[in-house]
Design a protein around this motif. Structure first.
Motif, PDB file in Angstrom:
ATOM      1  N   ASN A  64       2.473   1.359  -3.617  1.00  0.00           N
ATOM      2  CA  ASN A  64       1.671   1.375  -4.844  1.00  0.00           C
ATOM      3  C   ASN A  64       0.461   2.289  -4.809  1.00  0.00           C
ATOM      4  O   ASN A  64      -0.056   2.668  -5.856  1.00  0.00           O
ATOM      5  CB  ASN A  64       1.205  -0.041  -5.189  1.00  0.00           C
ATOM      6  N   ASP A  65      -0.059   2.598  -3.637  1.00  0.00           N
ATOM      7  CA  ASP A  65      -1.214   3.492  -3.590  1.00  0.00           C
ATOM      8  C   ASP A  65      -0.761   4.939  -3.722  1.00  0.00           C
ATOM      9  O   ASP A  65       0.393   5.266  -3.486  1.00  0.00           O
ATOM     10  CB  ASP A  65      -1.997   3.302  -2.289  1.00  0.00           C
ATOM     11  N   LYS A  66      -1.704   5.781  -4.103  1.00  0.00           N
ATOM     12  CA  LYS A  66      -1.438   7.224  -4.121  1.00  0.00           C
ATOM     13  C   LYS A  66      -1.975   7.798  -2.812  1.00  0.00           C
ATOM     14  O   LYS A  66      -3.062   7.437  -2.358  1.00  0.00           O
ATOM     15  CB  LYS A  66      -2.155   7.884  -5.308  1.00  0.00           C
ATOM     16  N   TRP A  67      -1.191   8.696  -2.240  1.00  0.00           N
ATOM     17  CA  TRP A  67      -1.519   9.251  -0.928  1.00  0.00           C
ATOM     18  C   TRP A  67      -1.574  10.773  -0.983  1.00  0.00           C
ATOM     19  O   TRP A  67      -0.803  11.399  -1.698  1.00  0.00           O
ATOM     20  CB  TRP A  67      -0.464   8.811   0.093  1.00  0.00           C
ATOM     21  N   ASP A 112      -5.335   7.562   1.715  1.00  0.00           N
ATOM     22  CA  ASP A 112      -5.206   6.993   0.367  1.00  0.00           C
ATOM     23  C   ASP A 112      -6.218   7.626  -0.583  1.00  0.00           C
ATOM     24  O   ASP A 112      -7.363   7.873  -0.218  1.00  0.00           O
ATOM     25  CB  ASP A 112      -5.360   5.466   0.404  1.00  0.00           C
ATOM     26  N   ASP A 113      -5.795   7.898  -1.817  1.00  0.00           N
ATOM     27  CA  ASP A 113      -6.662   8.542  -2.818  1.00  0.00           C
ATOM     28  C   ASP A 113      -7.905   7.700  -3.082  1.00  0.00           C
ATOM     29  O   ASP A 113      -9.007   8.215  -3.226  1.00  0.00           O
ATOM     30  CB  ASP A 113      -5.920   8.710  -4.155  1.00  0.00           C
ATOM     31  N   LYS A 114      -7.672   6.367  -3.152  1.00  0.00           N
ATOM     32  CA  LYS A 114      -8.716   5.480  -3.661  1.00  0.00           C
ATOM     33  C   LYS A 114      -9.913   5.356  -2.731  1.00  0.00           C
ATOM     34  O   LYS A 114     -11.041   5.538  -3.134  1.00  0.00           O
ATOM     35  CB  LYS A 114      -8.109   4.086  -3.918  1.00  0.00           C
ATOM     36  N   THR A 115      -9.669   5.032  -1.466  1.00  0.00           N
ATOM     37  CA  THR A 115     -10.802   4.758  -0.557  1.00  0.00           C
ATOM     38  C   THR A 115     -10.929   5.778   0.566  1.00  0.00           C
ATOM     39  O   THR A 115     -11.940   5.802   1.265  1.00  0.00           O
ATOM     40  CB  THR A 115     -10.672   3.365   0.100  1.00  0.00           C
ATOM     41  N   LEU A 148       0.826  -1.204   0.000  1.00  0.00           N
ATOM     42  CA  LEU A 148       0.000   0.000   0.000  1.00  0.00           C
ATOM     43  C   LEU A 148       0.867   1.263   0.000  1.00  0.00           C
ATOM     44  O   LEU A 148       0.625   2.205  -0.755  1.00  0.00           O
ATOM     45  CB  LEU A 148      -0.933   0.007   1.208  1.00  0.00           C
TER      46      LEU A 148
END
Ligand code: HEM
Length: 269
Positions: A191-194, A207-210, A188
């Protein structure tokens, strides 16, 4: 060994936490074991898990230890049942038990911590501050005798548990499965965007996604710093590599400042 096995299985039974947090006392027990041990100063050979001085003030009241009364209280009835075990051994064995029962690797452990009194409390400021970056993280962990690889491996414990506004001021879990040890923290983080969370609380990432996960500035330091990032990449790629290095580093953490009998063997539960 059989007596300690009984203690271990009592701890395992008590992890079940019903309505508490995500349903397990495991994460907060790991945090207790870590904060009891992470006060170690290699230069003066003070602090560490021997003594269990967090039972006393002022150490119990250090800001970093907010909320750890929950963990100490879970273990109190177990200590009452097995009064021969030292608190230092009990707290660190609870950390081992929690890691293993939440799907983590086997941690080698041995008894030998002796309880101390309040006069052995460590000064405030020996544990890391989540709002700071890589220089601070290195200062704190080098003082205990860890290197960069071990620092990153240990930080993978943030796959577990959550931040509480009532304790640290921060809020939320690092992963979607906070009662199961995996290498998700690293995947996370990498690989995730923050982005910075917009709120009244202390600066933390979301996190951008959730928008349901968090990272501390000190977590983000592990991907901002080149030499730390190398290990984040390694552990994101391989959970086996993470487990192997985590087991070594966590075992070492729990023994900082403890003197064992010459040649004293390790136990595996
Ligand atoms: C929780 C900071 C390293 C294990 C937390 C919290 C903070 C924090 C602010 C939230 C406390 C709360 O509000 O309840 C840091 C910093 C570290 C670090 C700045 C180093 C740079 C570690 C290490 C371990 C660890 C080395 C164990 C090996 C945990 C666990 C929790 C936690 C399991 C969750 C506790 C719960 O769910 O109640 N940490 N930590 N941390 N930390 Fe760390």
């Amino acid at each position: 060994f059989d007596d300690y096995k009984k203690v271990y299985s009592k701890i395992a039974d008590s992890l079940e936490a019903g309505e508490y947090d995500d349903g397990s006392y495991g994460p907060v027990l790991i945090r207790l074991a870590w904060h009891a041990s992470g006060t170690y100063d290699a230069k003066t050979n003070t602090g560490g898990s021997s003594g269990a001085t967090m039972r006393f003030h002022p150490e119990a009241g250090h800001g970093a230890n907010n909320g750890l009364d929950v963990a100490r209280n879970v273990l109190e009835p177990i200590h009452a049942q097995f009064p021969w075990i030292s608190y230092g051994d009990l707290w660190t064995l609870a950390g081992v038990c929690a890691v293993q029962e939440m799907g983590g690797p086997t941690i080698k452990w041995r008894p030998g911590r002796a309880d101390a009194d309040a006069s052995a409390c460590t000064p405030d400021g020996r544990l890391p501050d989540g709002s700071k970056g890589s220089d601070h993280v290195r200062d704190i962990f080098y003082r205990m005798g860890f290197n960069d690889q071990e620092i990153v491996a240990l930080a993978g414990a943030h796959a577990l548990g959550r931040c509480h506004t009532s304790r640290s001021g921060y809020d939320g879990p690092w992963t979607f499965a906070p009662t199961y040890l995996t290498n998700d923290y690293f995947t996370l983080l990498l690989n995730d965007k923050w982005h910075w969370k917009k709120w009244d609380g202390p600066a933390q990432y979301e996190d951008d996604k959730t928008k349901s996960l968090m990272m501390l500035p000190a977590d983000m330091a592990l991907v901002k710093d080149k030499n730390f990032k190398k290990y984040v990449e390694k552990y994101a790629k391989s959970q086996d590599a993470f487990f192997e290095d985590f087991a070594m580093a966590f075992g070492k953490l729990l023994e900082l400042g403890v003197s064992f009998k010459p040649g004293q063997e390790y136990w595996e539960f």
